[in-house]
Design a protein around this motif. Structure first.
Motif, PDB file in Angstrom:
ATOM      1  N   GLN A  54       0.818  -1.211   0.000  1.00  0.00           N
ATOM      2  CA  GLN A  54       0.000   0.000   0.000  1.00  0.00           C
ATOM      3  C   GLN A  54       0.853   1.263   0.000  1.00  0.00           C
ATOM      4  N   VAL A  55       2.020   1.208   0.631  1.00  0.00           N
ATOM      5  CA  VAL A  55       2.959   2.333   0.532  1.00  0.00           C
ATOM      6  C   VAL A  55       3.381   2.519  -0.923  1.00  0.00           C
ATOM      7  N   THR A  56       3.671   1.406  -1.593  1.00  0.00           N
ATOM      8  CA  THR A  56       4.115   1.469  -2.980  1.00  0.00           C
ATOM      9  C   THR A  56       2.993   1.882  -3.915  1.00  0.00           C
ATOM     10  N   LEU A  57       1.739   1.626  -3.532  1.00  0.00           N
ATOM     11  CA  LEU A  57       0.605   2.081  -4.328  1.00  0.00           C
ATOM     12  C   LEU A  57       0.687   3.592  -4.560  1.00  0.00           C
ATOM     13  N   VAL A  58       1.171   4.316  -3.559  1.00  0.00           N
ATOM     14  CA  VAL A  58       1.384   5.760  -3.687  1.00  0.00           C
ATOM     15  C   VAL A  58       2.753   6.049  -4.284  1.00  0.00           C
ATOM     16  N   ALA A  59       3.791   5.372  -3.784  1.00  0.00           N
ATOM     17  CA  ALA A  59       5.164   5.740  -4.117  1.00  0.00           C
ATOM     18  C   ALA A  59       5.536   5.421  -5.564  1.00  0.00           C
ATOM     19  N   LEU A  60       5.133   4.262  -6.084  1.00  0.00           N
ATOM     20  CA  LEU A  60       5.596   3.869  -7.413  1.00  0.00           C
ATOM     21  C   LEU A  60       5.081   4.798  -8.517  1.00  0.00           C
ATOM     22  N   PRO A  61       3.765   5.119  -8.557  1.00  0.00           N
ATOM     23  CA  PRO A  61       3.342   6.101  -9.573  1.00  0.00           C
ATOM     24  C   PRO A  61       4.009   7.469  -9.381  1.00  0.00           C
ATOM     25  N   LEU A  62       4.301   7.848  -8.115  1.00  0.00           N
ATOM     26  CA  LEU A  62       4.950   9.137  -7.884  1.00  0.00           C
ATOM     27  C   LEU A  62       6.413   9.119  -8.329  1.00  0.00           C
ATOM     28  N   VAL A  63       7.064   7.958  -8.270  1.00  0.00           N
ATOM     29  CA  VAL A  63       8.396   7.842  -8.861  1.00  0.00           C
ATOM     30  C   VAL A  63       8.313   8.194 -10.340  1.00  0.00           C
ATOM     31  N   ALA A  64       7.299   7.655 -11.019  1.00  0.00           N
ATOM     32  CA  ALA A  64       7.129   7.922 -12.448  1.00  0.00           C
ATOM     33  C   ALA A  64       6.738   9.374 -12.721  1.00  0.00           C
ATOM     34  N   VAL A  65       5.773   9.911 -11.942  1.00  0.00           N
ATOM     35  CA  VAL A  65       5.244  11.250 -12.212  1.00  0.00           C
ATOM     36  C   VAL A  65       6.209  12.348 -11.795  1.00  0.00           C
TER      37      VAL A  65
ATOM     38  N   ALA B 100      -4.253  -1.935   6.228  1.00  0.00           N
ATOM     39  CA  ALA B 100      -3.075  -1.511   5.466  1.00  0.00           C
ATOM     40  C   ALA B 100      -3.451  -0.444   4.444  1.00  0.00           C
ATOM     41  N   GLN B 101      -4.645  -0.578   3.844  1.00  0.00           N
ATOM     42  CA  GLN B 101      -5.083   0.426   2.882  1.00  0.00           C
ATOM     43  C   GLN B 101      -5.376   1.767   3.547  1.00  0.00           C
TER      44      GLN B 101
ATOM     45  N   THR C 190      -3.733   2.843   6.473  1.00  0.00           N
ATOM     46  CA  THR C 190      -2.481   3.412   6.992  1.00  0.00           C
ATOM     47  C   THR C 190      -1.395   3.546   5.922  1.00  0.00           C
ATOM     48  N   GLY C 191      -1.363   2.598   4.962  1.00  0.00           N
ATOM     49  CA  GLY C 191      -0.271   2.563   3.995  1.00  0.00           C
ATOM     50  C   GLY C 191      -0.156   3.783   3.108  1.00  0.00           C
ATOM     51  N   PRO C 192      -1.240   4.220   2.432  1.00  0.00           N
ATOM     52  CA  PRO C 192      -1.107   5.388   1.566  1.00  0.00           C
ATOM     53  C   PRO C 192      -0.688   6.657   2.300  1.00  0.00           C
ATOM     54  N   GLY C 193      -1.234   6.882   3.511  1.00  0.00           N
ATOM     55  CA  GLY C 193      -0.803   8.056   4.281  1.00  0.00           C
ATOM     56  C   GLY C 193       0.661   7.975   4.637  1.00  0.00           C
ATOM     57  N   LEU C 194       1.099   6.787   5.071  1.00  0.00           N
ATOM     58  CA  LEU C 194       2.519   6.587   5.363  1.00  0.00           C
ATOM     59  C   LEU C 194       3.353   6.775   4.104  1.00  0.00           C
ATOM     60  N   GLY C 195       2.862   6.229   2.980  1.00  0.00           N
ATOM     61  CA  GLY C 195       3.593   6.349   1.726  1.00  0.00           C
ATOM     62  C   GLY C 195       3.732   7.788   1.284  1.00  0.00           C
ATOM     63  N   GLY C 196       2.626   8.545   1.350  1.00  0.00           N
ATOM     64  CA  GLY C 196       2.695   9.955   0.965  1.00  0.00           C
ATOM     65  C   GLY C 196       3.648  10.743   1.846  1.00  0.00           C
ATOM     66  N   GLY C 197       3.609  10.466   3.165  1.00  0.00           N
ATOM     67  CA  GLY C 197       4.536  11.150   4.073  1.00  0.00           C
ATOM     68  C   GLY C 197       5.983  10.798   3.784  1.00  0.00           C
TER      69      GLY C 197
ATOM     70  N   VAL D 148      -5.651  11.267   1.338  1.00  0.00           N
ATOM     71  CA  VAL D 148      -6.911  11.049   0.632  1.00  0.00           C
ATOM     72  C   VAL D 148      -7.120   9.560   0.368  1.00  0.00           C
ATOM     73  N   LEU D 149      -6.075   8.877  -0.087  1.00  0.00           N
ATOM     74  CA  LEU D 149      -6.201   7.446  -0.352  1.00  0.00           C
ATOM     75  C   LEU D 149      -6.406   6.660   0.948  1.00  0.00           C
ATOM     76  N   SER D 150      -5.788   7.112   2.030  1.00  0.00           N
ATOM     77  CA  SER D 150      -6.001   6.457   3.320  1.00  0.00           C
ATOM     78  C   SER D 150      -7.440   6.651   3.793  1.00  0.00           C
ATOM     79  N   ALA D 151      -7.946   7.876   3.656  1.00  0.00           N
ATOM     80  CA  ALA D 151      -9.328   8.138   4.043  1.00  0.00           C
ATOM     81  C   ALA D 151     -10.283   7.307   3.200  1.00  0.00           C
ATOM     82  N   SER D 152      -9.944   7.147   1.915  1.00  0.00           N
ATOM     83  CA  SER D 152     -10.782   6.334   1.042  1.00  0.00           C
ATOM     84  C   SER D 152     -10.878   4.897   1.543  1.00  0.00           C
ATOM     85  N   ALA D 153      -9.764   4.389   2.085  1.00  0.00           N
ATOM     86  CA  ALA D 153      -9.703   2.987   2.493  1.00  0.00           C
ATOM     87  C   ALA D 153     -10.433   2.706   3.801  1.00  0.00           C
ATOM     88  N   VAL D 154     -10.855   3.755   4.518  1.00  0.00           N
ATOM     89  CA  VAL D 154     -11.613   3.542   5.758  1.00  0.00           C
ATOM     90  C   VAL D 154     -12.879   2.732   5.481  1.00  0.00           C
ATOM     91  N   GLY D 155     -13.490   2.986   4.332  1.00  0.00           N
ATOM     92  CA  GLY D 155     -14.680   2.223   3.970  1.00  0.00           C
ATOM     93  C   GLY D 155     -14.402   0.737   3.864  1.00  0.00           C
TER      94      GLY D 155
END
Length: 435
Positions: free
Chosen positions: A33-44, A158-159, A161-168, A267-274
């Motif tokens: 889930q960290v990489t879900l954020v980090a890998l596209p940001l490596v590219a972008v 993980a969905q 906590t992971g994206p928030g951790l990844g973005g940070g 935002v992705l972490s908040a989305s995963a609360v559902g």
């Protein structure tokens, strides 16, 4: 060992081997889930990738479901599941670790990102097929819903906590170094799997069997069952739409909504609360409404909230709309998954579990690379908001196969049916379940 002797009063969490399996899932999912954020940001951010290149990267991550999805099931049924999962974890750890190594040496390219995505995707196919075929080896059938619910809770946590951790992490140390978390997560997953103690016998080879015959047997089992067919069609359509979302959400949130990496992760972490809420109450909802009704209602009620994605514009309101739509869809998706995965695990004869899961993964997840390419092409040509509008329209159509199937008139799902290819199963002690 019989199901009764392995059953644990109070649920699957009282069983040590299941706790090890759960801990491994937690470690691997958090890193992913960290990489879900980090890998596209490596590219972008670091390689200035276009919207289509980001879509191509998402397609490379999921292409393995089309390339090796069917043979993976037949091969998995020939092997011990736990050693296979450990090897897959180690391959993924090494592949992900190559990204920060190349970035620090200033030689990282989009070609390497595509290659890493493809290698980890192939390893993930084998890991996931083995994992779903291994759970009934750890748990008796009457605890599969609880076990799948616990695994979905871990995944959903993980969905969250992971994206928030990844973005940070991306904001603190850079996108390429944040990917290290994924490599460590896979290594920890392998460590916990090594600590599972229950012995696992190697499956007996079938006389005169060939890989082609074994694949065909799994395909016939799935295609020949009317409920499995409609579940495959429904989930495949949902995954096609989800891949459009995955391919475009980073570009949309960065370039249209205007979020920094840290805010994007939140935002992705908040989305995963559902999804987390869905995992926590999926078992109770299924018990109250019926497993068949839950499969239908979970997608019928939550699908319309997808229209919030293309409505999300620049600023805080756009971020809230995007997160709300994602949270509701995640809730419905997790409730749906717990119900349908538990149904098919309990339905299938043990000797076909790997092939059944792989055939369904091929049919259901094979749409992911197609959706990613479609999402990247739409975002490149018409903008990410238009791509998200098509994605929302697709989610509105997801319940249609279920509404025109026998499942519409059912409350509960049927129990296991006899394995026609192996009638002697009825005369033997119940085989040890597999996940």
């Amino acid at each position: 060992m019989s199901d009764t002797s392995r059953a644990a009063p109070g649920g699957p969490l009282r069983m040590r081997d299941f706790r090890m399996l759960l801990a491994g899932a937690a470690a691997g999912q958090l890193g992913a889930q960290v990489t879900l954020v980090a890998l596209p940001l490596v590219a972008v951010l670091e390689l200035d990738a276009s919207a289509f290149q980001v879509g191509l990267l998402t397609a490379a991550e999921t292409a393995a479901f089309l390339l090796v999805g069917l043979p993976a099931g037949a091969l998995t049924d020939r092997m011990r599941k736990r050693p296979l999962m450990i090897r897959a974890d180690l391959v993924r750890a090494v592949a992900m670790a190559s990204i920060p190594a190349a970035a620090l040496a200033h030689v990282l390219t989009m070609t390497q990102l595509y290659a890493v995505a493809l290698v980890t995707g192939v390893a993930t196919v084998f890991f996931d097929v083995a994992h779903q075929s291994y759970l009934p080896h750890i748990l008796p059938r009457d605890q599969l819903v609880a076990g799948n619910g616990a695994l979905e809770t871990v995944r959903s946590t993980a969905q969250v906590t992971g994206p928030g951790l990844g973005g940070g992490l991306v904001q603190l140390v850079g996108a390429h170094l944040a990917v290290v978390t994924d490599a460590l997560g896979y290594a920890l997953s392998a460590f916990f799997l090594l600590r599972v103690e229950q012995p696992e016998e190697k499956p007996e080879p079938t006389a005169g069997a060939s890989l082609r015959k074994e694949i065909g047997e799994g395909v016939r089992f799935v295609v020949g069952h009317p409920l499995l067919r409609v579940i495959a069609l429904t989930t495949g359509l949902a995954n096609l739409c989800a891949a459009v979302l995955m391919a475009t959400q980073t570009v949309h949130l960065v370039r249209v909504v205007g979020l920094k990496p840290g805010a994007l992760g939140l935002v992705l972490s908040a989305s995963a609360v559902g999804g987390l809420l869905g995992a926590l109450c999926a078992g109770r909802i299924a018990a109250r409404l019926g497993q068949a009704r839950v499969i239908l209602l979970s997608v019928l009620v939550t699908g319309p909230f997808a229209v919030l994605w293309p409505l999300s514009g620049h600023g805080a309101l756009g971020a809230v709309l995007f997160a709300t739509g994602s949270a509701v869809l995640a809730f419905g998706g997790v409730v749906y998954n717990v119900a349908q995965v538990s149904f098919r695990q309990g339905l299938c004869p043990p000797r076909l579990l790997g092939r059944m899961n792989a055939t369904l993964r091929f049919l259901m997840w094979g749409t992911l690379p197609l959706g990613a390419l479609l999402g990247g092409a739409l975002a490149e040509s018409y903008g990410p908001r238009t791509a998200l509008a098509w994605c929302a329209a697709g989610f509105l159509a997801v319940p249609l196969p279920l509404l025109f199937s026998p499942l519409r008139r059912m409350r509960d799902m049927p129990g296991p049916r006899e394995d026609p290819a192996d009638p002697a199963d009825d005369a033997r002690p119940a085989p040890a379940p597999t996940h």
